[in-house]
Design a protein around this motif. Structure first.
Motif, PDB file in Angstrom:
ATOM      1  N   GLY A 183       0.873  -1.160   0.000  1.00  0.00           N
ATOM      2  CA  GLY A 183       0.000   0.000   0.000  1.00  0.00           C
ATOM      3  C   GLY A 183       0.910   1.210   0.000  1.00  0.00           C
ATOM      4  O   GLY A 183       1.731   1.368   0.901  1.00  0.00           O
ATOM      5  N   VAL A 184       0.820   2.032  -1.021  1.00  0.00           N
ATOM      6  CA  VAL A 184       1.737   3.165  -1.173  1.00  0.00           C
ATOM      7  C   VAL A 184       0.958   4.464  -1.001  1.00  0.00           C
ATOM      8  O   VAL A 184      -0.080   4.672  -1.638  1.00  0.00           O
ATOM      9  CB  VAL A 184       2.449   3.125  -2.540  1.00  0.00           C
ATOM     10  N   PHE A 185       1.482   5.325  -0.136  1.00  0.00           N
ATOM     11  CA  PHE A 185       0.901   6.631   0.145  1.00  0.00           C
ATOM     12  C   PHE A 185       1.964   7.681  -0.157  1.00  0.00           C
ATOM     13  O   PHE A 185       3.056   7.625   0.414  1.00  0.00           O
ATOM     14  CB  PHE A 185       0.490   6.744   1.611  1.00  0.00           C
ATOM     15  N   VAL A 186       1.680   8.594  -1.051  1.00  0.00           N
ATOM     16  CA  VAL A 186       2.615   9.661  -1.382  1.00  0.00           C
ATOM     17  C   VAL A 186       2.107  10.952  -0.746  1.00  0.00           C
ATOM     18  O   VAL A 186       0.982  11.382  -1.010  1.00  0.00           O
ATOM     19  CB  VAL A 186       2.774   9.819  -2.908  1.00  0.00           C
ATOM     20  N   ALA A 187       2.937  11.537   0.098  1.00  0.00           N
ATOM     21  CA  ALA A 187       2.588  12.793   0.761  1.00  0.00           C
ATOM     22  C   ALA A 187       2.857  13.938  -0.208  1.00  0.00           C
ATOM     23  O   ALA A 187       4.007  14.343  -0.409  1.00  0.00           O
ATOM     24  CB  ALA A 187       3.393  12.954   2.049  1.00  0.00           C
ATOM     25  N   ALA A 188       1.812  14.446  -0.828  1.00  0.00           N
ATOM     26  CA  ALA A 188       1.939  15.443  -1.895  1.00  0.00           C
ATOM     27  C   ALA A 188       2.647  16.717  -1.435  1.00  0.00           C
ATOM     28  O   ALA A 188       3.311  17.375  -2.234  1.00  0.00           O
ATOM     29  CB  ALA A 188       0.568  15.780  -2.464  1.00  0.00           C
ATOM     30  N   ASP A 189       2.536  17.053  -0.155  1.00  0.00           N
ATOM     31  CA  ASP A 189       3.200  18.258   0.350  1.00  0.00           C
ATOM     32  C   ASP A 189       4.606  17.963   0.871  1.00  0.00           C
ATOM     33  O   ASP A 189       5.280  18.839   1.397  1.00  0.00           O
ATOM     34  CB  ASP A 189       2.356  18.951   1.416  1.00  0.00           C
ATOM     35  N   ASP A 197      -1.521  14.141   2.449  1.00  0.00           N
ATOM     36  CA  ASP A 197      -0.555  15.130   2.910  1.00  0.00           C
ATOM     37  C   ASP A 197       0.058  14.642   4.224  1.00  0.00           C
ATOM     38  O   ASP A 197      -0.432  13.690   4.836  1.00  0.00           O
ATOM     39  CB  ASP A 197      -1.158  16.535   3.012  1.00  0.00           C
ATOM     40  N   ALA A 198       1.147  15.277   4.606  1.00  0.00           N
ATOM     41  CA  ALA A 198       1.897  14.819   5.785  1.00  0.00           C
ATOM     42  C   ALA A 198       1.047  14.846   7.044  1.00  0.00           C
ATOM     43  O   ALA A 198       1.091  13.918   7.855  1.00  0.00           O
ATOM     44  CB  ALA A 198       3.155  15.671   5.960  1.00  0.00           C
ATOM     45  N   GLU A 199       0.266  15.901   7.215  1.00  0.00           N
ATOM     46  CA  GLU A 199      -0.556  16.009   8.420  1.00  0.00           C
ATOM     47  C   GLU A 199      -1.572  14.872   8.497  1.00  0.00           C
ATOM     48  O   GLU A 199      -1.786  14.292   9.568  1.00  0.00           O
ATOM     49  CB  GLU A 199      -1.262  17.363   8.445  1.00  0.00           C
ATOM     50  N   SER A 200      -2.201  14.527   7.386  1.00  0.00           N
ATOM     51  CA  SER A 200      -3.177  13.436   7.422  1.00  0.00           C
ATOM     52  C   SER A 200      -2.504  12.116   7.765  1.00  0.00           C
ATOM     53  O   SER A 200      -3.074  11.300   8.502  1.00  0.00           O
ATOM     54  CB  SER A 200      -3.974  13.342   6.111  1.00  0.00           C
ATOM     55  N   VAL A 201      -1.284  11.907   7.279  1.00  0.00           N
ATOM     56  CA  VAL A 201      -0.546  10.687   7.626  1.00  0.00           C
ATOM     57  C   VAL A 201      -0.339  10.613   9.137  1.00  0.00           C
ATOM     58  O   VAL A 201      -0.612   9.589   9.770  1.00  0.00           O
ATOM     59  CB  VAL A 201       0.808  10.604   6.889  1.00  0.00           C
ATOM     60  N   VAL A 202       0.125  11.715   9.721  1.00  0.00           N
ATOM     61  CA  VAL A 202       0.396  11.742  11.168  1.00  0.00           C
ATOM     62  C   VAL A 202      -0.873  11.456  11.966  1.00  0.00           C
ATOM     63  O   VAL A 202      -0.871  10.641  12.896  1.00  0.00           O
ATOM     64  CB  VAL A 202       1.033  13.079  11.588  1.00  0.00           C
ATOM     65  N   PHE A 203      -1.978  12.088  11.598  1.00  0.00           N
ATOM     66  CA  PHE A 203      -3.222  11.873  12.342  1.00  0.00           C
ATOM     67  C   PHE A 203      -3.789  10.471  12.116  1.00  0.00           C
ATOM     68  O   PHE A 203      -4.406   9.905  13.021  1.00  0.00           O
ATOM     69  CB  PHE A 203      -4.244  12.971  12.026  1.00  0.00           C
ATOM     70  N   GLU A 204      -3.552   9.895  10.938  1.00  0.00           N
ATOM     71  CA  GLU A 204      -3.955   8.496  10.728  1.00  0.00           C
ATOM     72  C   GLU A 204      -3.092   7.568  11.569  1.00  0.00           C
ATOM     73  O   GLU A 204      -3.588   6.596  12.146  1.00  0.00           O
ATOM     74  CB  GLU A 204      -3.881   8.143   9.244  1.00  0.00           C
TER      75      GLU A 204
END
Length: 189
Positions: free
Chosen positions: A132-138, A164-171
């Protein structure tokens, strides 16, 4: 393909990959874009470190493109490997592939540059290998905005999760009652 790898980022199932944020490449990036890249990549690294998420980094031909930016290299968790490469994708580097397999985590969150070359090829190949690949656009960029935008379009069309990076952290945190919530929230400005 396992759909749980593509929904939300899970701290227990994630690895963070920093692709080629190197001195000779960052020197030609507009200041505002570079500040965004460094701020959001730093956020991801700090969160990964606090949450015991493995962090890997790569350097594309460092003799020519310079080392990983010291601002980022200095905050990598102790023991985080930095892989030198000449292939544009990291996905098939034997040492990286082995480390990722040994970690047993099925999600890879990617930050780095350049979006349309090394980030794109790495993301597509890892996705093809079942991650599962997630690219942090920001937390990615290219020298030219058009290249960045086309990379995001291609990644999205291929089924890569763009976030985005913030959504990754909160997830990764999942809940405001998480023990590290306040510390990580303080890093988000």
């Amino acid at each position: 393909m396992n759909t749980e790898n593509h929904s939300l980022c899970c701290a227990d199932n994630s690895s963070l990959l920093i692709v080629d944020i190197q001195t000779h490449l960052t020197a030609v990036i507009p200041a505002k874009v570079l500040a965004r890249l460094q701020r959001n990549t730093s956020l991801l690294i700090h969160a990964a470190k606090r949450l015991a998420i493995p962090v890997y980094a790569s350097e594309q031909y460092p003799k020519g493109l310079g080392p990983l930016e010291s601002e980022l290299k200095n905050i990598l968790p102790e023991g985080s490997p930095v892989y030198e490469k000449t292939a544009f994708s990291c996905a098939n580097l034997p040492a990286f592939k082995a480390a990722l397999g040994e970690a047993g985590r099925k999600q890879v969150i990617i930050a780095g540059m350049e979006a349309h070359i090394c980030v794109l090829q790495t993301a597509l190949e890892l996705f093809g290998q079942g991650y599962g690949v997630f690219v942090a656009a920001d937390a990615i960029c290219s020298r030219h905005r058009e290249s960045y935008e086309l990379a995001l379009q291609r990644l999205r069309a291929a089924g890569i999760s763009i976030c985005d990076a913030e959504s990754v952290v909160f997830e990764w945190l999942g809940d405001a009652s998480h023990a590290h919530f306040k510390a990580l929230q303080a890093l988000i400005k």
